[in-house]
Write a protein that holds these residues in place. Sequence first.
Motif, mmCIF file in Angstrom:
data_model
loop_
_atom_site.group_PDB
_atom_site.id
_atom_site.type_symbol
_atom_site.label_atom_id
_atom_site.label_comp_id
_atom_site.label_asym_id
_atom_site.label_seq_id
_atom_site.Cartn_x
_atom_site.Cartn_y
_atom_site.Cartn_z
ATOM 1 N N GLY A 177 7.879 6.904 -0.567
ATOM 2 C CA GLY A 177 6.467 7.196 -0.727
ATOM 3 C C GLY A 177 6.214 8.377 -1.646
ATOM 4 N N VAL A 178 6.968 9.440 -1.470
ATOM 5 C CA VAL A 178 6.820 10.609 -2.345
ATOM 6 C C VAL A 178 7.245 10.241 -3.765
ATOM 7 C CG1 VAL A 178 7.711 12.926 -2.828
ATOM 8 C CG2 VAL A 178 7.027 12.314 -0.522
ATOM 9 N N GLY A 179 8.292 9.433 -3.885
ATOM 10 C CA GLY A 179 8.721 8.984 -5.207
ATOM 11 C C GLY A 179 7.639 8.190 -5.920
ATOM 12 N N ILE A 180 6.996 7.280 -5.210
ATOM 13 C CA ILE A 180 5.906 6.493 -5.793
ATOM 14 C C ILE A 180 4.703 7.376 -6.100
ATOM 15 C CG2 ILE A 180 4.232 4.657 -5.285
ATOM 16 C CD1 ILE A 180 7.007 3.641 -6.045
ATOM 17 N N PHE A 181 4.462 8.381 -5.258
ATOM 18 C CA PHE A 181 3.362 9.317 -5.492
ATOM 19 C C PHE A 181 3.528 10.040 -6.831
ATOM 20 C CE2 PHE A 181 1.515 13.596 -5.036
ATOM 21 C CZ PHE A 181 0.191 13.248 -4.861
ATOM 22 N N TYR A 182 4.751 10.345 -7.215
ATOM 23 C CA TYR A 182 5.006 10.985 -8.510
ATOM 24 C C TYR A 182 5.106 9.974 -9.653
ATOM 25 C CZ TYR A 182 6.010 15.457 -6.240
ATOM 26 O OH TYR A 182 5.913 16.619 -5.531
ATOM 27 N N THR A 183 5.656 8.797 -9.386
ATOM 28 C CA THR A 183 5.923 7.828 -10.445
ATOM 29 C C THR A 183 4.653 7.183 -10.994
ATOM 30 O OG1 THR A 183 8.065 7.334 -9.468
ATOM 31 C CG2 THR A 183 7.200 5.733 -11.022
ATOM 32 N N VAL A 184 3.750 6.765 -10.134
ATOM 33 C CA VAL A 184 2.564 6.030 -10.586
ATOM 34 C C VAL A 184 1.681 6.883 -11.502
ATOM 35 C CG1 VAL A 184 0.451 4.898 -9.808
ATOM 36 C CG2 VAL A 184 2.618 4.378 -8.695
ATOM 37 N N GLY A 196 -1.826 6.916 -7.261
ATOM 38 C CA GLY A 196 -0.490 7.255 -6.773
ATOM 39 C C GLY A 196 -0.469 7.525 -5.284
ATOM 40 N N GLY A 197 -1.499 8.186 -4.774
ATOM 41 C CA GLY A 197 -1.594 8.450 -3.343
ATOM 42 C C GLY A 197 -1.745 7.177 -2.527
ATOM 43 N N ALA A 198 -2.578 6.269 -3.025
ATOM 44 C CA ALA A 198 -2.754 4.992 -2.322
ATOM 45 C C ALA A 198 -1.461 4.180 -2.334
ATOM 46 C CB ALA A 198 -3.885 4.198 -2.973
ATOM 47 N N ALA A 199 -0.788 4.161 -3.461
ATOM 48 C CA ALA A 199 0.491 3.446 -3.551
ATOM 49 C C ALA A 199 1.548 4.097 -2.662
ATOM 50 C CB ALA A 199 0.971 3.400 -4.996
ATOM 51 N N ALA A 200 1.516 5.421 -2.549
ATOM 52 C CA ALA A 200 2.479 6.133 -1.712
ATOM 53 C C ALA A 200 2.276 5.817 -0.234
ATOM 54 C CB ALA A 200 2.356 7.642 -1.948
ATOM 55 N N VAL A 201 1.027 5.781 0.195
ATOM 56 C CA VAL A 201 0.737 5.462 1.597
ATOM 57 C C VAL A 201 1.186 4.042 1.924
ATOM 58 C CG1 VAL A 201 -1.140 5.093 3.251
ATOM 59 C CG2 VAL A 201 -1.127 7.136 1.829
ATOM 60 N N ILE A 211 0.979 6.126 -15.531
ATOM 61 C CA ILE A 211 -0.382 5.962 -16.045
ATOM 62 C C ILE A 211 -0.655 6.970 -17.151
ATOM 63 C CG2 ILE A 211 -2.830 6.201 -15.460
ATOM 64 C CD1 ILE A 211 -2.111 5.074 -12.669
ATOM 65 N N ARG A 212 -0.254 8.198 -16.961
ATOM 66 C CA ARG A 212 -0.505 9.228 -17.983
ATOM 67 C C ARG A 212 0.326 9.001 -19.239
ATOM 68 N NH1 ARG A 212 -0.701 13.272 -13.173
ATOM 69 N NH2 ARG A 212 -2.956 13.337 -12.849
ATOM 70 N N ILE A 220 -11.318 6.468 -11.540
ATOM 71 C CA ILE A 220 -10.320 6.690 -10.496
ATOM 72 C C ILE A 220 -9.160 7.446 -11.124
ATOM 73 C CG2 ILE A 220 -8.734 5.582 -8.892
ATOM 74 C CD1 ILE A 220 -10.670 3.229 -8.778
ATOM 75 N N SER A 221 -8.817 8.563 -10.528
ATOM 76 C CA SER A 221 -7.771 9.395 -11.106
ATOM 77 C C SER A 221 -6.397 8.788 -10.850
ATOM 78 C CB SER A 221 -7.835 10.805 -10.505
ATOM 79 O OG SER A 221 -7.405 10.778 -9.168
#
Length: 150
Positions: free
Chosen positions: A50-57, A17-22, A61-62, A11-12
């Motif tokens: 949501g956009v913030g979480i999309f970038y943060t997660v 991040g997308g799932a957490a953002a939604v 992880i990386r 899982i990328s």
Amino acid sequence: MAESTMDESVISPGFVGGAAAVLTFGMLAYVTVLLFEQIAVGVLVGALSGVGIFYTVPYTIRRADENYVRDGHENLARSFHPGAAGYALSGAGIVVLALLFVFESAVVPVAVALALAMAEYVILSRVLPRAGESSVEDHEDAWSSDAWDE
């Protein structure tokens, strides 16, 4: 018939991040609309966080992945710091929600949150290491307590 499990597929970080953002968007938008009955402001609060979480997660992880190597190509698109943007935007949504308890109009909370997010991004983009780079403490010439033993 072979069963396919979640452990077998990779899982990328972007998917997580997308799932957490939604999820973040939905919950914060719902809470804002429930408390203040303003759909547009609820969507804005959910979108910012949501956009913030999309970038943060994915950034987080990386950063934890020792094998992740970022592209060496430096161009204008690479000057964007997703970790700094994520932390700044996810906080901005919460600031709007908190300031809505103080101000009747949504204009002031949104303006304050966006100004704060811009200031946070500028500071955090200078301070946070990029994913795939080592932090200052990881370099050989970093401060060490061994220098005090002499």
